[in-house]
Design a protein around this motif. Structure first.
Motif, PDB file in Angstrom:
ATOM      1  N   ALA A  15      50.298  29.487   1.130  1.00  0.00           N
ATOM      2  CA  ALA A  15      49.488  29.273  -0.076  1.00  0.00           C
ATOM      3  C   ALA A  15      49.091  27.810  -0.199  1.00  0.00           C
ATOM      4  O   ALA A  15      47.940  27.476  -0.496  1.00  0.00           O
ATOM      5  CB  ALA A  15      50.265  29.727  -1.303  1.00  0.00           C
ATOM      6  N   GLU A  16      50.065  26.906   0.052  1.00  0.00           N
ATOM      7  CA  GLU A  16      49.771  25.464  -0.001  1.00  0.00           C
ATOM      8  C   GLU A  16      48.640  25.107   0.957  1.00  0.00           C
ATOM      9  O   GLU A  16      47.730  24.356   0.626  1.00  0.00           O
ATOM     10  CB  GLU A  16      51.018  24.651   0.398  1.00  0.00           C
ATOM     11  CG  GLU A  16      51.998  24.439  -0.718  1.00  0.00           C
ATOM     12  CD  GLU A  16      53.290  23.800  -0.208  1.00  0.00           C
ATOM     13  OE1 GLU A  16      53.258  23.130   0.853  1.00  0.00           O
ATOM     14  OE2 GLU A  16      54.332  23.988  -0.870  1.00  0.00           O
ATOM     15  N   LYS A  17      48.717  25.668   2.173  1.00  0.00           N
ATOM     16  CA  LYS A  17      47.708  25.355   3.191  1.00  0.00           C
ATOM     17  C   LYS A  17      46.339  25.891   2.780  1.00  0.00           C
ATOM     18  O   LYS A  17      45.317  25.243   2.995  1.00  0.00           O
ATOM     19  CB  LYS A  17      48.121  25.948   4.543  1.00  0.00           C
ATOM     20  CG  LYS A  17      49.236  25.162   5.197  1.00  0.00           C
ATOM     21  CD  LYS A  17      48.732  23.790   5.617  1.00  0.00           C
ATOM     22  CE  LYS A  17      49.908  22.849   5.857  1.00  0.00           C
ATOM     23  NZ  LYS A  17      49.496  21.461   6.050  1.00  0.00           N
ATOM     24  N   ALA A  18      46.332  27.085   2.162  1.00  0.00           N
ATOM     25  CA  ALA A  18      45.063  27.664   1.718  1.00  0.00           C
ATOM     26  C   ALA A  18      44.422  26.747   0.678  1.00  0.00           C
ATOM     27  O   ALA A  18      43.220  26.482   0.718  1.00  0.00           O
ATOM     28  CB  ALA A  18      45.303  29.058   1.143  1.00  0.00           C
ATOM     29  N   LYS A  19      45.273  26.252  -0.236  1.00  0.00           N
ATOM     30  CA  LYS A  19      44.754  25.350  -1.279  1.00  0.00           C
ATOM     31  C   LYS A  19      44.185  24.084  -0.667  1.00  0.00           C
ATOM     32  O   LYS A  19      43.125  23.603  -1.069  1.00  0.00           O
ATOM     33  CB  LYS A  19      45.867  25.001  -2.275  1.00  0.00           C
ATOM     34  CG  LYS A  19      45.988  26.031  -3.387  1.00  0.00           C
ATOM     35  CD  LYS A  19      46.954  25.543  -4.456  1.00  0.00           C
ATOM     36  CE  LYS A  19      47.556  26.727  -5.182  1.00  0.00           C
ATOM     37  NZ  LYS A  19      48.956  26.483  -5.550  1.00  0.00           N
ATOM     38  N   GLU A  20      44.903  23.547   0.310  1.00  0.00           N
ATOM     39  CA  GLU A  20      44.402  22.335   0.994  1.00  0.00           C
ATOM     40  C   GLU A  20      43.019  22.556   1.578  1.00  0.00           C
ATOM     41  O   GLU A  20      42.207  21.646   1.649  1.00  0.00           O
ATOM     42  CB  GLU A  20      45.359  21.946   2.133  1.00  0.00           C
ATOM     43  CG  GLU A  20      46.446  20.996   1.717  1.00  0.00           C
ATOM     44  CD  GLU A  20      47.401  20.733   2.868  1.00  0.00           C
ATOM     45  OE1 GLU A  20      46.931  20.657   4.031  1.00  0.00           O
ATOM     46  OE2 GLU A  20      48.613  20.620   2.601  1.00  0.00           O
ATOM     47  N   MET A  21      42.762  23.768   2.042  1.00  0.00           N
ATOM     48  CA  MET A  21      41.470  24.085   2.651  1.00  0.00           C
ATOM     49  C   MET A  21      40.438  24.467   1.597  1.00  0.00           C
ATOM     50  O   MET A  21      39.340  24.913   1.925  1.00  0.00           O
ATOM     51  CB  MET A  21      41.605  25.248   3.643  1.00  0.00           C
ATOM     52  CG  MET A  21      42.581  25.013   4.771  1.00  0.00           C
ATOM     53  SD  MET A  21      42.139  23.575   5.754  1.00  0.00           S
ATOM     54  CE  MET A  21      40.637  24.174   6.552  1.00  0.00           C
ATOM     55  N   GLY A  22      40.830  24.345   0.328  1.00  0.00           N
ATOM     56  CA  GLY A  22      39.896  24.664  -0.753  1.00  0.00           C
ATOM     57  C   GLY A  22      39.721  26.147  -0.970  1.00  0.00           C
ATOM     58  O   GLY A  22      38.740  26.587  -1.569  1.00  0.00           O
TER      59      GLY A  22
END
Lengths: 410, 303
Positions: free
Chosen positions: A165-172
């Motif tokens: 989830a954190e990584k998805a957020k980083e990718m916008g």
């Protein structure tokens, strides 16, 4: 001359016997019992656990034993081989309690065996501190005498969901766009892992694209991986003990599976780095404990020190990393020492209450039991295999390295 | 149910998946067939149902794995396992099988079941209960946009299996020993009357079976994983295949092995991998049912 020597030996012995308290020699014995898998399918891990128990007993002895009132005690464990079978484990637990008059138990290896033995210890009201049964269902039975130092299994890979989830957020992107594929073995332990992953994934609104159960005797999972290729999930979770780990790592590389994040259990047990080399790179592995963590206590020192001294005591581990199964077994013995000393007596109920109130920091992590008996003070750790090294990448407060993401097919 | 329908629709949406499933199935089936092949021999010739079949496979796997760890080339493990298991099979025949061969079915089942348990535990004591595998440093071939992958290691394994199977078929057809084995399987008493040393034939057959299993295990350790307690998986498949193909029908065993490999892969794709083995057993039930119906018809025509 001979008689003189004999007399000398006797005198020395007598002197040692009457030397001041604190000397390990004149401590009394305090007997614990354990049915553990020395043969059968859990033999490898059963022996790891037994070695962990024995190492802790030795270390506690070196530090003056267990002090109860003005007396001191050394632990001694009666082991029986449960042959990795539940019914055998339960029978042996009865034998330990009824024939050997054991008043305190250490756990067996695996959730299944613990599940088989816990009703027996509960019936006779014998406290059992276990270190190798992680299934969540163990702590939903209302057992009063069962305590576990390890994190329960639904937490094993849940942190991978958070990380995705954190990584998805980083990718916008929104976490709800993350697609999850889950393949776990059809046993209580792995189903807990699945439940934990789904619980967290549901909270974040993620979609499940694959939800498969692996058979016990898995040797091929290409059918699942083909589906992974078609459905392109963002997170792949695999849990099937060491054969699951070995099969997954080999076939993920053979089929050039391209998933940005892959998280599995039992990497160390399957020695995926040693067996498959670069194919294992950037795979996330869950662990109860790692020697690089910054935990510490007065008996074992730091986690790193535990690893070092354990290897010195058991040279057969010199070439490999000390498995967490061993560390948590040692922690279970340490919990007993702490509880006996706080209880100040050998009364079974007093000791049980003291165990229930445990709140301690150890080399293995903090230990504090919920009313259900599971340890709620220690998080699970996620390590990533980076160039053949296991590096802690989550949770972030213990992370020594950054996670490599997205993973490229190896 | 939705998942099953979804999985079936995937087959039509991406036809290439079928290709992948068939290729995988054939490769798996080839190795099942090899283990079944030995069982068909022993069952057909000696009427011994060897429940330790899978454990012979595991033993062969461990020999190959151990040799590879000693620094020998991995492929050498296949002939090595063949030879070692040959000797082992001979010892087992002399110690155990020769004593139960004339007894009823139940005795030989019990004896080989006991043998299976003992072998699994001995392997466990010797090598530990961890899963092991041998990684070959070969590439993987990719076809159709990388969708169908054939690791060269697997290909070598299947080729070796094929060579071994053909070798045995030719051996049975051409050599004197092969003829003696076939004669004994047809009628052991008549064979004895005609001067065939059936005791020797039995020992040879059992050793050959054991050796074939050993070679299969050595191939399996290169393409999948082995573990002391995995033998039963191969025993079950071998029984299913031999029952489906019929005793003594070696080409039939190969066809049934390949067929079951493919059926299992389809089953795993459609119903989930947990049902893979259920498919094999389901097929066995079907075959038995069909056989039963056929026999009933025959009996009626006799009356």
């Amino acid at each position: 001359m001979k008689t003189l020597t004999a007399l000398g030996v006797c005198l020395t012995g007598a002197f040692l016997l009457y030397s001041p308290i604190g000397n390990a020699m004149d401590c009394e014995e305090l007997t614990l019992g354990s049915a553990i898998s020395l043969t059968g399918k859990y033999a490898t891990n059963g022996v790891h656990a037994k070695n962990g128990y024995e190492f802790a007993i030795q270390k506690i002895k070196e530090h003056g034993g267990v002090k109860i009132g003005d007396k001191c005690y050394n632990f001694k464990v009666i082991y029986y081989d449960d042959e990795s079978k539940g019914d055998r484990g339960a029978t042996l637990a009865e034998r330990l309690i009824n024939q050997d008059k054991v008043q305190y138990m250490l756990g067996p290896y695996s959730s299944g065996l613990t599940k088989a033995i816990a009703p027996v210890t509960e019936k006779y009201q014998i406290p059992m501190v276990e270190a190798e049964g992680a299934s969540r269902s163990l702590f939903a039975q209302g057992y009063r005498y069962l305590f576990a130092v390890l994190s329960t299994s639904e937490q094993y890979l849940a942190s991978a969901v958070t990380l995705a989830a954190e990584k998805a957020k980083e990718m916008g992107k929104d976490p709800s766009e993350v697609k999850v594929a889950v393949a776990v073995e059809n046993d209580p332990f792995s189903l807990d892992i699945r439940a934990g992953v789904f619980e967290d994934a549901r909270k974040l609104g993620m979609q499940t694209v694959i939800d498969e159960k692996l058979p016990r005797d898995l040797s091929d999972m290409s059918a699942i991986l083909t589906k992974v290729k078609l459905l392109k999930p963002d997170l792949l979770i695999v849990s099937g003990h060491s054969k699951g780990a070995a099969t997954a790592v080999r076939q993920i590389s053979e089929q050039k599976i391209d998933v940005p994040m892959i998280a599995i259990t039992h990497c160390e047990a399957a020695d995926v780095v040693g067996n498959f080399g670069a194919a294992a790179n950037d795979i996330l592995c869950s662990t109860q404990w790692a020697e690089t963590l910054t935990y510490e206590d007065p008996i074992f020192g730091t986690a790193a020190n535990y690893e070092k001294e354990f290897k010195a005591a058991f040279p057969e581990y010199a070439e490999k990393t000390v498995p967490y199964q061993t560390a948590q077994a040692s922690a279970a013995v340490y919990v007993y020492k702490d509880a006996f000393e706080r209880a100040g007596s050998l009364d079974k109920e007093a000791v049980r209450d003291a165990i229930a109130e445990t709140d301690m920091s150890t080399f293995y992590g903090n230990i504090k039991f919920s009313t259900a008996g599971n340890n709620i003070a220690k998080p699970m750790v996620l390590r990533q295999i980076q160039d053949g090294e296991y590096n802690v990448v989550a949770p972030s407060e213990f992370a020594s390295h950054k996670v490599n993401w997205p993973r490229k097919p190896q | 149910m939705d998942q099953i329908l979804g999985n079936i629709s995937l087959l039509f949406e991406f036809p290439v998946v079928n290709m992948k499933i068939i290729v995988d199935g054939l490769m798996i089936g080839a190795l099942f067939a090899l283990a079944a092949y030995g069982l068909a021999l022993v069952w057909g010739v000696m009427n011994v149902k060897n429940l330790a079949q899978g454990d012979f496979v595991m033993a062969g796997g461990y020999i190959a794995w151990w040799l590879e760890k000693q620094g020998l080339p991995a492929l050498l493990g296949v002939p090595a396992a063949f030879i070692v298991l040959w000797g082992f099979g001979w010892v087992v025949y002399k110690l155990v099988i020769s004593r139960v061969i004339e007894r009823d079915l139940f005795t030989s089942l019990l004896a080989t079941f006991g043998l299976a348990i003992m072998m699994a535990q001995i392997l466990n004591l010797l090598f530990g209960s961890d899963t092991q595998s041998v990684q070959l440093e070969y590439d993987t071939l990719y076809f159709i946009d990388g969708f169908v992958d054939i690791p060269i290691a697997k290909l070598i394994g299947v080729l070796m299996a094929a060579v071994l199977a053909t070798g045995v078929i030719i051996f049975m057809k051409v050599s004197r020993m092969g003829q003696a084995i076939r004669a004994t399987s047809q009628d052991s008493r008549a064979a004895r009357v005609l001067g065939i040393d059936t005791e020797k034939v039995y020992a040879f057959t059992f050793s050959l079976n054991s050796a074939i299993c050993g070679a299969a295990g050595a191939i399996i350790v290169m393409v999948w994983v082995i573990q002391p307690f995995y033998g039963i998986t191969y025993s079950i498949r071998a029984f299913v295949i031999v029952t489906a193909a019929g005793l003594g029908n070696l080409p039939g065993v190969i066809a049934a092995g390949l067929g079951i490999g493919v059926a299992e892969q389809y089953g795993a794709h459609i119903f989930g991998i947990g049902y893979q083995q259920a498919i094999a057993v389901l097929l066995l039930l079907l075959v038995l049912l069909v056989r039963l119906l056929q026999q009933r018809q025959m009996r009626q025509s006799l009356q």
